[in-house]
Scaffold this motif. Structure first.
Motif, mmCIF file in Angstrom:
data_model
loop_
_atom_site.group_PDB
_atom_site.id
_atom_site.type_symbol
_atom_site.label_atom_id
_atom_site.label_comp_id
_atom_site.label_asym_id
_atom_site.label_seq_id
_atom_site.Cartn_x
_atom_site.Cartn_y
_atom_site.Cartn_z
ATOM 1 N N UNK A 1 0.822 -1.221 0.000
ATOM 2 C CA UNK A 1 0.000 0.000 0.000
ATOM 3 C C UNK A 1 0.845 1.254 0.000
ATOM 4 N N UNK A 2 2.036 1.185 0.605
ATOM 5 C CA UNK A 2 2.917 2.351 0.663
ATOM 6 C C UNK A 2 3.815 2.287 1.874
ATOM 7 N N UNK A 3 4.437 3.415 2.191
ATOM 8 C CA UNK A 3 5.378 3.485 3.296
ATOM 9 C C UNK A 3 4.751 4.171 4.504
ATOM 10 N N UNK A 4 5.378 3.984 5.651
ATOM 11 C CA UNK A 4 4.901 4.652 6.859
ATOM 12 C C UNK A 4 5.003 6.159 6.712
ATOM 13 N N UNK A 5 6.075 6.626 6.085
ATOM 14 C CA UNK A 5 6.190 8.067 5.858
ATOM 15 C C UNK A 5 5.036 8.571 4.997
ATOM 16 N N UNK A 6 4.623 7.754 4.032
ATOM 17 C CA UNK A 6 3.468 8.127 3.220
ATOM 18 C C UNK A 6 2.202 8.237 4.039
ATOM 19 N N UNK A 7 2.046 7.343 5.017
ATOM 20 C CA UNK A 7 0.896 7.428 5.924
ATOM 21 C C UNK A 7 1.004 8.691 6.771
ATOM 22 N N UNK A 8 2.188 8.961 7.309
ATOM 23 C CA UNK A 8 2.390 10.138 8.148
ATOM 24 C C UNK A 8 2.132 11.432 7.376
ATOM 25 N N UNK A 9 2.485 11.412 6.105
ATOM 26 C CA UNK A 9 2.301 12.604 5.262
ATOM 27 C C UNK A 9 0.900 12.715 4.678
ATOM 28 N N UNK A 10 0.050 11.728 4.949
ATOM 29 C CA UNK A 10 -1.308 11.754 4.412
ATOM 30 C C UNK A 10 -1.408 11.344 2.964
ATOM 31 N N UNK A 11 -0.344 10.768 2.421
ATOM 32 C CA UNK A 11 -0.320 10.395 1.010
ATOM 33 C C UNK A 11 -0.815 8.969 0.774
#
Length: 333
Positions: free
Chosen positions: A273-283
């Motif tokens: 689905x993506x990276x944790x940073x992507x989750x943190x950034x709302x992406x």
């Protein structure tokens, strides 16, 4: 320019135990920096031993970025049979290098740094993946060692307040020790179960084992969050049935981690689905109709960032030990 400090383990441990909130912020910030390309994190290098297939020593080189001005390397051993003698599985050192000259500036005991950054990454993920918090839920911890203890500490520091913990470990005394630690430090109910299946029913499941190959084949349910810290507990079909968040996709897809096995099975990475940073950034947007699995391979840049913090605090406290004349020659001629 030619100063060199050694920071012993008791200093590192005291600093990090009193700075969990800072470490959580450092780890989240470093994930974002890594996602934006400000850091360099090459592949980890594994030294393995034919007669000890469960043991390894790993080198994690990294560059924290020009603004931080630090590069370095963590050299960490994992010898699971140490626990049979009552000593920790892992030991490590961290070398920090000055970016301007390349000279090493410090050597830190790093098993505690590694445990703190690993636990903090799990707690950052838990907070991001459970934005409504852990109230009204249970946290199950599979594995009762040093990493599991640190994860529980950092979940607490991050504000994760479940109604109860449940602990499962093949070594029952370790499970009881971790449950007692949670009760003593968090004043929260914590029980031990010998039934792995019962533990896997918790709303949040943490894996912190030394497993070399998958043994969990049952799927997780919608709404469950799995912190796949030890990386090799889940069969590929379990991974494929979930939304998968990684710390770094390329790093996770190696060494027969559960995501790597899923990639080998399918021939693609569509399940990511993506990276944790992507989750943190709302992406990265996740849905409520499937479980979420967070798989962190572990990034050397996190060790550098936490190590740099520990070095600064040790210097301020006077617990860093300066080594005079560490460099034999300081002039070319």
């Amino acid at each position: 320019m030619f100063n060199f400090d050694v920071v012993p383990g008791d200093s590192v441990l005291n600093i990090l135990r009193n700075s969990r909130g800072d470490v959580l912020d450092i780890v989240a910030r470093t994930y974002r920096s890594h996602e934006s390309g400000e850091t360099i994190n090459p592949d980890s290098y594994f030294l393995r031993f034919p007669e000890k297939p469960d043991s390894r020593i790993i080198a994690l080189p990294a560059f924290l970025g020009a603004e931080a001005g630090l590069a370095g390397i963590k050299w960490i051993s994992s010898f699971p049979r140490n626990t049979e003698s009552g000593i920790p599985r892992a030991s490590a050192v961290l070398v920090l290098n000055d970016y301007e000259t390349g000279y090493p500036i410090a050597l830190l005991e790093a098993a505690n740094i590694s445990a703190a950054r690993t636990a903090a990454s799990a707690a950052v993920a838990a907070k991001a993946l459970r934005p409504d918090g852990c109230t009204g839920t249970r946290v199950a911890v599979v594995g009762g060692g040093v990493i599991a203890r640190n994860i529980c500490d950092y979940l607490h520091a991050a504000g994760c307040a479940p109604d109860a913990y449940v602990v499962h470990d093949l070594h029952e005394p370790s499970a009881h020790a971790l449950a007692e630690h949670v009760r003593a430090t968090q004043e929260r109910p914590a029980s031990v179960t010998s039934d792995l299946g019962a533990a896997l029913e918790a709303e949040t499941v943490v894996f912190a084992t030394t497993a070399l190959e998958p043994y969990v084949h049952r799927p997780f349910a919608a709404g469950q969050v799995v912190l796949n810290v030890s990386l090799r507990d889940l069969a590929p079909e379990v991974v494929l049935g979930a939304q998968n968040v990684l710390d770094d996709v390329e790093h996770c897809m190696k060494a027969n981690t559960s995501p790597h096995l899923a990639e080998q099975l399918t021939g693609n990475r569509d399940f990511v689905s993506g990276t944790l940073a992507g989750v943190l950034n709302g992406e990265v947007k996740l849905t409520a109709d499937r479980p979420v699995v967070f798989s962190p391979f572990g990034l050397g840049v996190l060790d550098l960032a936490v190590g740099a913090f520990a070095l600064r605090k040790a210097r301020e406290a006077g617990t860093a030990v300066s080594v005079p004349n560490f460099f034999g020659e300081t002039r070319r001629w």
